[in-house]
Design an enzyme around this catalytic site. Structure first.
Site, PDB file in Angstrom:
ATOM      1  N   LYS A 106       0.868  -1.231  -0.211  1.00  0.00           N
ATOM      2  CA  LYS A 106      -0.212  -0.543   0.184  1.00  0.00           C
ATOM      3  C   LYS A 106       0.915   1.123  -0.016  1.00  0.00           C
ATOM      4  O   LYS A 106       2.182   1.788   0.201  1.00  0.00           O
ATOM      5  CB  LYS A 106      -0.892   0.315   1.295  1.00  0.00           C
ATOM      6  CG  LYS A 106      -1.921   1.212   1.381  1.00  0.00           C
ATOM      7  CD  LYS A 106      -3.383  -0.285  -0.010  1.00  0.00           C
ATOM      8  CE  LYS A 106      -4.154   1.074   0.017  1.00  0.00           C
ATOM      9  NZ  LYS A 106      -5.793  -0.418  -0.569  1.00  0.00           N
ATOM     10  N   THR A 191     -16.022  -3.860  -8.640  1.00  0.00           N
ATOM     11  CA  THR A 191     -15.635  -3.931  -7.146  1.00  0.00           C
ATOM     12  C   THR A 191     -18.082  -4.510  -6.411  1.00  0.00           C
ATOM     13  O   THR A 191     -17.936  -5.055  -6.233  1.00  0.00           O
ATOM     14  CB  THR A 191     -15.528  -2.975  -6.203  1.00  0.00           C
ATOM     15  OG1 THR A 191     -14.454  -2.714  -6.627  1.00  0.00           O
ATOM     16  CG2 THR A 191     -15.507  -3.400  -4.972  1.00  0.00           C
ATOM     17  N   ASN A 222     -19.451   4.692  -6.261  1.00  0.00           N
ATOM     18  CA  ASN A 222     -19.638   3.856  -7.608  1.00  0.00           C
ATOM     19  C   ASN A 222     -19.638   2.938  -6.741  1.00  0.00           C
ATOM     20  O   ASN A 222     -20.954   1.772  -7.677  1.00  0.00           O
ATOM     21  CB  ASN A 222     -18.004   4.060  -8.251  1.00  0.00           C
ATOM     22  CG  ASN A 222     -17.754   2.835  -9.031  1.00  0.00           C
ATOM     23  OD1 ASN A 222     -17.635   1.672  -8.657  1.00  0.00           O
ATOM     24  ND2 ASN A 222     -17.139   3.076 -10.807  1.00  0.00           N
ATOM     25  N   ALA A 223     -19.438   1.874  -6.355  1.00  0.00           N
ATOM     26  CA  ALA A 223     -19.605   0.051  -6.133  1.00  0.00           C
ATOM     27  C   ALA A 223     -20.896   0.608  -5.315  1.00  0.00           C
ATOM     28  O   ALA A 223     -21.360  -1.161  -5.294  1.00  0.00           O
ATOM     29  CB  ALA A 223     -18.488   0.050  -4.679  1.00  0.00           C
TER      30      ALA A 223
END
Length: 417
Positions: A106, A191, A222-223
Site C-alpha cells: 500500500k 467491486t 461507484n461500488a
C-alpha cells in the site's frame, strides 16, 4: 472526545484473534505482525505559484510469500505511516482470501488533491514514481488506484517507470489504467459485481428467494451503485439508498438505474421522485433483507448493531462494522460478508489486468466477468466452509483462511527457520 482508532492497532488485533484460533506459533505471529519493508520518501514539487513544496510519501510492503506485493496508492491529508502499514497487511489477507498470487502492499502521499491543479498532481505523481521505482516492478510490487487517485495517476506512474527502467512501455507495472494503455474491461464495475456474486451465494446458503428480497444501500457511489444494480438484476428490490447529502426510501422499490441518473443530474440521491427522505442512520436500521454499507468505516457499531434487521450485511466499504457490532450481528444470526471478501472484486480484476498486460493479450468483458464470478464464488465458499468448521463469524473465518494460506506459503518456500 474519543481517540480515533489506530488502523495498524486494529489490524494487529484482528491478526491476534486469528492467531489464537489456529494456535499460531509465536515467532510466525511476529513475522506476520511486521511489514517486510516500509519506505518513506520526500517529494519536492514546484507548485504553480513558483514555490517548492515538499510532500511526504510512503510505500509499505507487508508480505510477499505468495507473490509480488499488490495494493493501491492514496492521496489524502490524513495518510499516515500506520495507515499504509495496516492497509498493506489487509491487502495480504485480501489477496490470500481471493486465492490470487499476490502479497499485500500500500502507498500514499500526505496531500490534499482537491486543492491541487492537474499540473501539480502530475509533477508530484511522477516524482513519487521516481522515488519508489527501485522497489516496485511487474514482478515485485504492482500498485493500483485508491482514495483520490485514478487512471491519470496510474498512467503517469507507468510512463515514468517505463522511461526509467528500459525506455519501453511496461503496462504490467501498475493496474487501474485507462483502456487505451492496457487497462482491463470490467474493472470499473468489478467491486460492485464481485459483491453481487457474494450476495447471491449467501442468499443460497440462507435459503433466501432473491425475488422477495429488499436492499438498502448506504453510500451510493461507484461500488454502491453497481452492487445495487447487479443485486437488483438477481430479482431483489432496492428500497433505500443514501449518500453524504442524505437518503431516500420507498417501500415499493426504486430502480437503481433511475437513482443513478438522478444522482448524475443533481449530485445526490436526495429528492428522488416518489421517495421519502431517510437519514443515513435510519437507513442502516431499515427493515430489509440485504444491507450494503458502501460509505465510511465504523457505521455499524455497538450502539446500533442490535437494531439491524437485515439478514445479510455485504460490506462494500472498508471496515464499516466494528468488532463489537460483529459479535452482536453473529449472535442475531445476521450473515456479514466481510469487506475482505465482499469488495475483493477490484483486486481480482486488477490481477486479470496484470495477466493481460504480461501476455499482451486482452479479454472481452464477458470473459473478465465470467472469471471474476468463478474466483469470487470459490472465495465465498472457502470462507463459508471455514466459518462452519470453526464456528466463528465470517470475518474471523476469512482471517483464519488468509493467515493459514500465507503461513503455508512461508513454510513451503522454506522462509521459516
Amino acid at each position: 472526545m474519543s481517540q480515533p482508532i489506530n488502523p495498524f492497532e486494529m489490524a494487529l488485533k484482528q491478526l491476534d484473534e486469528a492467531a489464537k484460533l489456529i494456535k499460531l506459533d509465536n515467532g510466525m505471529h511476529q513475522v506476520l505482525a511486521h511489514p517486510k519493508r516500509v519506505l518513506t520518501v520526500s517529494i519536492p514539487v514546484k507548485m504553480d505559484s513558483g514555490e517548492v513544496k515538499v510532500f511526504t510519501g510512503f510505500r509499505s510492503q507487508h508480505n510477499d510469500a505468495r507473490g509480488p506485493y499488490k495494493g493501491g496508492i492514496r492521496y489524502h491529508p490524513q495518510v499516515s505511516i500506520d495507515e499504509v502499514k495496516a492497509l498493506s497487511m489487509w491487502m495480504t489477507w485480501k489477496c490470500a482470501v481471493a486465492d490470487i498470487p499476490y502479497g499485500g502492499g500500500k502507498g500514499g502521499i500526505i496531500c490534499n488533491p482537491k486543492e491541487m491543479s492537474k499540473g501539480e498532481l502530475e509533477r508530484m505523481t511522477r516524482r513519487y514514481a521516481y522515488s519508489i521505482a527501485d522497489i516496485i516492478g511487474p514482478h515485485t510490487d504492482i500498485p493500483a488506484p485508491d482514495v483520490y487517485t485514478g487512471g491519470n495517476e496510474m498512467a503517469w506512474i507507468m510512463d515514468t517507470y517505463s522511461a526509467l527502467k528500459g525506455n519501453y512501455v511496461q503496462p504490467e507495472v501498475i493496474t487501474g489504467k485507462p483502456l487505451s494503455i492496457g487497462g482491463s474491461l470490467g474493472r470499473n464495475e468489478a467491486t460492485g459485481r464481485g459483491l453481487s456474486f457474494t450476495v447471491r451465494e449467501a442468499a443460497k446458503k440462507l435459503k433466501i428467494n432473491m425475488k422477495n428480497a429488499t436492499v438498502a444501500v448506504q453510500g451510493f457511489g461507484n461500488a454502491g451503485q453497481f452492487a445495487s444494480q447487479l443485486v437488483e438484476e438477481q430479482g431483489a428490490t432496492v428500497i433505500a439508498a443514501s449518500d453524504s447529502k442524505g437518503g431516500v426510501y420507498n417501500k415499493a422499490g426504486m430502480s437503481a438505474q433511475a437513482l443513478r441518473k438522478h444522482k448524475e443530474k443533481t449530485g445526490s440521491v436526495v429528492g428522488f421522485s416518489g421517495a421519502k427522505p431517510i437519514s443515513n442512520e435510519d437507513l442502516l436500521e431499515t427493515d430489509c433483507t440485504i444491507l450494503i454499507p458502501a460509505a465510511l468505516e465504523n457505521q455499524i457499531n455497538g450502539k446500533n448493531a442490535k437494531n439491524i434487521k437485515a439478514k445479510i450485511v455485504a460490506e462494500a466499504a472498508n471496515g464499516p462494522t466494528t468488532p463489537e457490532a460483529d459479535d452482536v450481528l453473529f449472535k442475531n444470526k445476521t450473515l456479514v460478508i466481510p469487506d475482505i471478501l465482499a469488495n475483493g472484486g477490484g483486486v481480482t480484476v486488477s490481477y486479470f489486468e496484470w495477466l493481460q498486460n504480461l501476455r499482451r493479450e486482452y479479454w472481452s468483458e464477458a470473459e473478465v466477468n465470467q472469471k471474476l464470478d468463478k474466483n469470487i464464488t470459490k472465495a465465498f465458499l472457502d470462507i463459508y466452509h471455514t466459518h462452519e468448521e470453526y464456528g466463528v463469524n465470517m470475518r474471523k473465518a476469512s482471517m483464519v483462511l488468509a493467515v493459514n494460506r500465507v503461513v503455508e506459503a512461508i513454510k513451503t518456500r522454506g522462509l521459516w527457520p
